[in-house]
Design an enzyme around this catalytic site. Structure first.
Site, mmCIF file in Angstrom:
data_model
loop_
_atom_site.group_PDB
_atom_site.id
_atom_site.type_symbol
_atom_site.label_atom_id
_atom_site.label_comp_id
_atom_site.label_asym_id
_atom_site.label_seq_id
_atom_site.Cartn_x
_atom_site.Cartn_y
_atom_site.Cartn_z
ATOM 1 N N SER A 1 5.207 3.423 4.729
ATOM 2 C CA SER A 1 4.645 2.731 3.569
ATOM 3 C C SER A 1 4.996 3.459 2.288
ATOM 4 O O SER A 1 5.117 4.691 2.273
ATOM 5 C CB SER A 1 3.121 2.686 3.748
ATOM 6 O OG SER A 1 2.489 2.313 2.555
ATOM 7 N N TYR B 1 -5.786 6.802 5.710
ATOM 8 C CA TYR B 1 -4.733 5.875 6.146
ATOM 9 C C TYR B 1 -3.369 6.368 5.668
ATOM 10 O O TYR B 1 -2.416 6.491 6.447
ATOM 11 C CB TYR B 1 -4.993 4.451 5.625
ATOM 12 C CG TYR B 1 -3.766 3.572 5.773
ATOM 13 C CD1 TYR B 1 -3.403 3.080 7.021
ATOM 14 C CD2 TYR B 1 -2.935 3.285 4.682
ATOM 15 C CE1 TYR B 1 -2.244 2.317 7.182
ATOM 16 C CE2 TYR B 1 -1.792 2.524 4.830
ATOM 17 C CZ TYR B 1 -1.448 2.036 6.079
ATOM 18 O OH TYR B 1 -0.305 1.291 6.226
ATOM 19 N N LYS C 1 0.282 7.913 7.729
ATOM 20 C CA LYS C 1 1.703 7.533 7.599
ATOM 21 C C LYS C 1 2.559 8.769 7.358
ATOM 22 O O LYS C 1 3.642 8.916 7.915
ATOM 23 C CB LYS C 1 1.889 6.518 6.465
ATOM 24 C CG LYS C 1 1.275 5.145 6.763
ATOM 25 C CD LYS C 1 1.959 4.464 7.934
ATOM 26 C CE LYS C 1 1.234 3.224 8.396
ATOM 27 N NZ LYS C 1 1.678 2.703 9.686
HETATM 28 P P1 NAD Z 1 -1.889 -6.120 11.203
HETATM 29 O O1 NAD Z 1 -3.243 -5.530 11.334
HETATM 30 O O2 NAD Z 1 -1.776 -7.558 10.882
HETATM 31 O O3 NAD Z 1 -1.038 -5.836 12.530
HETATM 32 C C1 NAD Z 1 -1.234 -4.706 13.329
HETATM 33 C C2 NAD Z 1 -1.383 -5.179 14.765
HETATM 34 O O4 NAD Z 1 -1.544 -4.037 15.581
HETATM 35 C C3 NAD Z 1 -2.596 -6.075 14.977
HETATM 36 O O5 NAD Z 1 -2.200 -7.233 15.682
HETATM 37 C C4 NAD Z 1 -3.552 -5.222 15.813
HETATM 38 O O6 NAD Z 1 -4.308 -6.010 16.704
HETATM 39 C C5 NAD Z 1 -2.585 -4.299 16.511
HETATM 40 N N1 NAD Z 1 -3.142 -2.992 16.880
HETATM 41 C C6 NAD Z 1 -3.848 -2.124 16.098
HETATM 42 N N2 NAD Z 1 -4.175 -1.041 16.816
HETATM 43 C C7 NAD Z 1 -3.651 -1.212 18.060
HETATM 44 C C8 NAD Z 1 -3.650 -0.440 19.241
HETATM 45 N N3 NAD Z 1 -4.274 0.739 19.314
HETATM 46 N N4 NAD Z 1 -3.007 -0.917 20.334
HETATM 47 C C9 NAD Z 1 -2.379 -2.108 20.284
HETATM 48 N N5 NAD Z 1 -2.359 -2.887 19.209
HETATM 49 C C10 NAD Z 1 -2.981 -2.450 18.098
HETATM 50 O O7 NAD Z 1 -1.108 -5.227 10.131
HETATM 51 P P2 NAD Z 1 0.297 -5.484 9.433
HETATM 52 O O8 NAD Z 1 0.038 -5.768 7.997
HETATM 53 O O9 NAD Z 1 1.119 -6.404 10.220
HETATM 54 O O10 NAD Z 1 0.884 -4.011 9.495
HETATM 55 C C11 NAD Z 1 1.789 -3.604 10.507
HETATM 56 C C12 NAD Z 1 2.196 -2.167 10.268
HETATM 57 O O11 NAD Z 1 2.785 -2.050 8.986
HETATM 58 C C13 NAD Z 1 1.044 -1.165 10.296
HETATM 59 O O12 NAD Z 1 1.515 0.030 10.888
HETATM 60 C C14 NAD Z 1 0.738 -0.933 8.837
HETATM 61 O O13 NAD Z 1 0.163 0.310 8.616
HETATM 62 C C15 NAD Z 1 2.137 -1.019 8.260
HETATM 63 N N6 NAD Z 1 2.158 -1.360 6.827
HETATM 64 C C16 NAD Z 1 1.517 -2.486 6.403
HETATM 65 C C17 NAD Z 1 1.526 -2.804 5.050
HETATM 66 C C18 NAD Z 1 0.770 -4.001 4.533
HETATM 67 O O14 NAD Z 1 0.470 -4.044 3.337
HETATM 68 N N7 NAD Z 1 0.467 -5.011 5.352
HETATM 69 C C19 NAD Z 1 2.220 -1.991 4.154
HETATM 70 C C20 NAD Z 1 2.881 -0.857 4.628
HETATM 71 C C21 NAD Z 1 2.849 -0.547 5.990
HETATM 72 C C1 WQD Z 2 -2.232 -4.878 -5.283
HETATM 73 C C2 WQD Z 2 -2.631 -4.881 -6.750
HETATM 74 C C3 WQD Z 2 -4.782 -3.918 -7.216
HETATM 75 C C4 WQD Z 2 -7.140 -6.952 -5.154
HETATM 76 C C5 WQD Z 2 -2.475 -1.409 -0.338
HETATM 77 C C6 WQD Z 2 -2.472 -0.067 0.363
HETATM 78 C C7 WQD Z 2 -1.077 0.365 0.673
HETATM 79 C C8 WQD Z 2 -0.290 -0.729 1.386
HETATM 80 C C9 WQD Z 2 -0.474 -2.087 0.820
HETATM 81 C C10 WQD Z 2 -0.137 -0.216 3.720
HETATM 82 C C11 WQD Z 2 -3.294 -3.587 -7.188
HETATM 83 C C12 WQD Z 2 -4.756 -5.383 -7.555
HETATM 84 C C13 WQD Z 2 -6.089 -6.223 -5.675
HETATM 85 C C14 WQD Z 2 -8.036 -7.605 -6.031
HETATM 86 C C15 WQD Z 2 -6.758 -6.783 -7.892
HETATM 87 N N1 WQD Z 2 -0.640 -0.855 2.743
HETATM 88 N N2 WQD Z 2 -5.899 -6.144 -7.017
HETATM 89 N N3 WQD Z 2 -7.800 -7.495 -7.376
HETATM 90 O O1 WQD Z 2 -3.289 -1.355 -3.428
HETATM 91 O O2 WQD Z 2 -0.824 -1.786 -3.711
HETATM 92 O O3 WQD Z 2 -1.697 -1.277 -1.503
HETATM 93 O O4 WQD Z 2 -1.847 -2.346 0.530
HETATM 94 O O5 WQD Z 2 0.529 0.749 3.799
HETATM 95 O O6 WQD Z 2 -1.171 1.528 1.427
HETATM 96 O O7 WQD Z 2 -3.093 0.883 -0.485
HETATM 97 O O8 WQD Z 2 -2.212 -3.471 -2.518
HETATM 98 O O9 WQD Z 2 -2.876 -5.827 -2.431
HETATM 99 O O10 WQD Z 2 -4.681 -4.059 -2.455
HETATM 100 O O11 WQD Z 2 -3.358 -4.467 -4.507
HETATM 101 O O12 WQD Z 2 -6.586 -6.729 -9.115
HETATM 102 O O13 WQD Z 2 -9.007 -8.245 -5.628
HETATM 103 O O14 WQD Z 2 -3.599 -5.903 -6.945
HETATM 104 O O15 WQD Z 2 -5.481 -3.189 -8.188
HETATM 105 O O16 WQD Z 2 -2.854 -3.325 -8.480
HETATM 106 P P1 WQD Z 2 -2.055 -1.908 -2.894
HETATM 107 P P2 WQD Z 2 -3.345 -4.506 -2.904
#
Ligand code: NAD
Ligand code: WQD
Length: 337
Positions: free
Chosen positions: A125, A150, A154
C-alpha cells in the site's frame, strides 16, 4: 497457469480473479469470508462463464492451508490479498491485525517453500510512504514510520518477504503498492461491499447519493492544497486487477530484474476530495449532500504516485478515466438496492 488467490472473494481479489480468467489463467480462491460473501462467486461466474474452485479456509490455519497446496500441486503462483484492512479498527484491535496479516503471510511463505511454489504477488500500500517529502512519490522514497497498526503490518510484511526470498533459492516476489482503489467491474456484478458505515470516501459518496447516508463530511478544507481538501491517487479496481495478471506472468516468464520487485500502482494523477464530489455529481447527475468538517486524525495531506516504473518495466498502465470509474461505482451502488 493455476494461481492461488487468497482473499479472492474480496473487493480487489474478485476483480483480479475475473482478469486472471480473462487472461486464460485458472484461479483457485482461498478466503475465510470474514469480509466477503460466497455470492461473489456467482458474480464472477456471470461475468466470465467460469466456476472458480473455492476453499473456505483461514490463511492463519496452516494445516488447512497446507491441504489446499497438497490438493493443488500444480499451483504456479500466489496472489496474497487476504488481510484485515480497516485502519481505524487496527488502532483499536492491533493484535487482530498483527495476527491476521503477519501470520497469514508467514503461513503462505511456509507453504510456498514446502510445496516449491516460486512466485508471490503481495498487496502492499502507498500507506508505507506516509506523507512523502517529494511528489509524485517513487518506489525509492523512504518508508516513513507507520501511522497505524494496519500500515505497520504492510511495512513488516514487505520485510518478511524480502528476508524470506533472500534465504530461499527459487522464491521471488512482486510487491504492488496500491494507491486508492475505487470503482467496480463495469457489469456491476462485483464491487466493493463495505460492512457498516463506510470509512473510505467513494463508498460514503455512493451511499450518500443513494440516500443510505444523510450527508458526506469532507474531512478538512484547510490543507495546503489548491482547494484545501486532501489529494489522493484514485486507481480503478479493474486496472489494478490487471497489474496482478502482468505481475504473475512476469515472474513465471523469468523476466524479473531482481528477486523482489516493487511497483507503485496508481494513475500518476492527484485528485482532491472536492474534485471527486464535483465529478461524481457531473457524471451521475445526482446532487450530493455534503458539508465540510474537521480534519480526520492521521490523514495524509497529499499523495500521488510516480507510476513510471510500473508503466515501463511491468508494461502496465492505468487506462480508465475517473469519470468511467465513478460511473462504475454508482452503477454498483444502484445494483445493491
Ligand atoms: P477485502 O476485505 O475486500 O478483501 C480481503 C479478503 O480477504 C476478504 O474477502 C476477507 O474475507 C479475506 N480474508 C481476510 N482475512 C483472511 C484470512 N485470515 N484467511 C482467509 N481470508 C481472509 O479487502 P480489499 O480491499 O480487497 O484488499 C485486498 C488487499 O489489498 C488487502 O491485503 C489490503 O490490505 C490491500 N490493500 C487494500 C487497499 C484498499 O484501499 N482497498 C489499499 C491498499 C492495499
Ligand atoms: C480518501 C480521502 C479523506 C471519507 C485509506 C487507508 C490506506 C489505504 C486506502 C489500504 C481522504 C477523505 C474520506 C469521508 C472524506 N488502504 N474522506 N470524507 O485515507 O487515503 O486511505 O484507504 O492500504 O491505508 O488509510 O482513503 O478513502 O479513507 O479517504 O473527506 O467520509 O477522502 O480525508 O482525504 P485514505 P479514504
Amino acid at each position: 497457469m493455476k494461481i492461488l488467490v487468497t482473499g479472492g472473494t474480496g473487493y480487489i481479489g474478485s476483480h483480479t480473479v475475473v482478469e486472471l480468467i480473462n487472461a486464460g489463467h485458472t484461479p483457485v480462491i482461498v478466503d475465510n469470508l470474514s469480509n466477503s460473501n460466497i455470492g461473489v462467486l456467482d458474480g464472477i461466474k456471470s461475468i466470465t462463464g467460469e466456476s472458480v474452485s473455492f476453499y473456505q479456509v483461514d490463511v492463519t490455519d496452516i494445516q488447512a492451508l497446507d491441504k489446499v497446496f497438497s490438493e493443488n500441486h500444480d499451483i504456479k503462483g500466489i496472489i496474497h490479498f487476504a488481510a484485515s484492512k480497516a485502519v481505524g479498527e487496527s488502532v483499536k484491535e492491533p493484535l487482530k491485525y498483527y495476527r491476521n496479516n503477519l501470520v497469514g503471510l508467514m503461513n503462505i511463505l511456509e507453504c510456498m517453500k514446502k510445496h516449491k511454489v516460486g512466485s508471490l504477488v503481495f498487496s502492499s500500500s502507498c500507506t508505507v510512504y506516509g506523507q512523502p517529502d517529494i511528489l509524485p512519490v517513487t518506489e525509492n522514497a523512504p518508508i516513513k514510520p507507520a501511522l497505524s497498526p494496519y500500515g505497520n503490518t504492510k511495512q513488516i510484511c514487505e520485510e518478511i518477504i524480502r528476508d524470506t526470498v533472500a534465504s530461499c533459492e527459487g522464491l521471488h516476489a512482486i510487491l504492488l503498492r496500491y494507491f486508492n482503489p475505487i470503482g467496480a467491474h463495469p457489469s456491476a456484478l462485483i464491487g466493493e461491499l463495505p460492512l457498516g458505515v463506510p470509512q473510505n470516501l467513494i463508498p460514503y459518496v455512493t451511499q450518500t447519493a443513494a440516500g443510505i447516508r444523510e450527508c458526506l463530511t469532507i474531512f478538512g478544507d484547510d490543507y495546503d492544497t489548491p482547494d484545501g481538501s486532501c489529494i489522493r491517487d484514485y486507481i480503478n479496481v479493474t486496472d489494478l486487477a490487471k497489474a496482478h495478471v502482468v505481475s504473475v506472468d512476469r515472474m513465471e516468464n523469468g523476466k524479473q530484474e531482481s528477486d523482489v520487485e516493487v511497483f507503485n500502482i496508481g494513475t500518476g494523477r492527484g485528485t482532491s476530495v472536492f474534485e471527486i464530489v464535483n465529478m461524481f455529481e457531473k457524471v451521475t447527475g445526482v446532487k450530493l449532500n455534503y458539508k465540510v468538517g474537521h480534519r480526520r486524525e492521521g490523514d495524509i495531506e497529499k499523495v500521488w504516485a510516480d507510476a513510471t516504473i510500473a508503466n515501463n518495466t511491468l508494461g502496465w498502465k492505468a487506462e480508465k478515466t475517473m469519470e468511467e470509474t465513478l460511473a462504475s461505482a454508482w452503477k454498483w451502488q444502484q445494483s445493491l438496492k
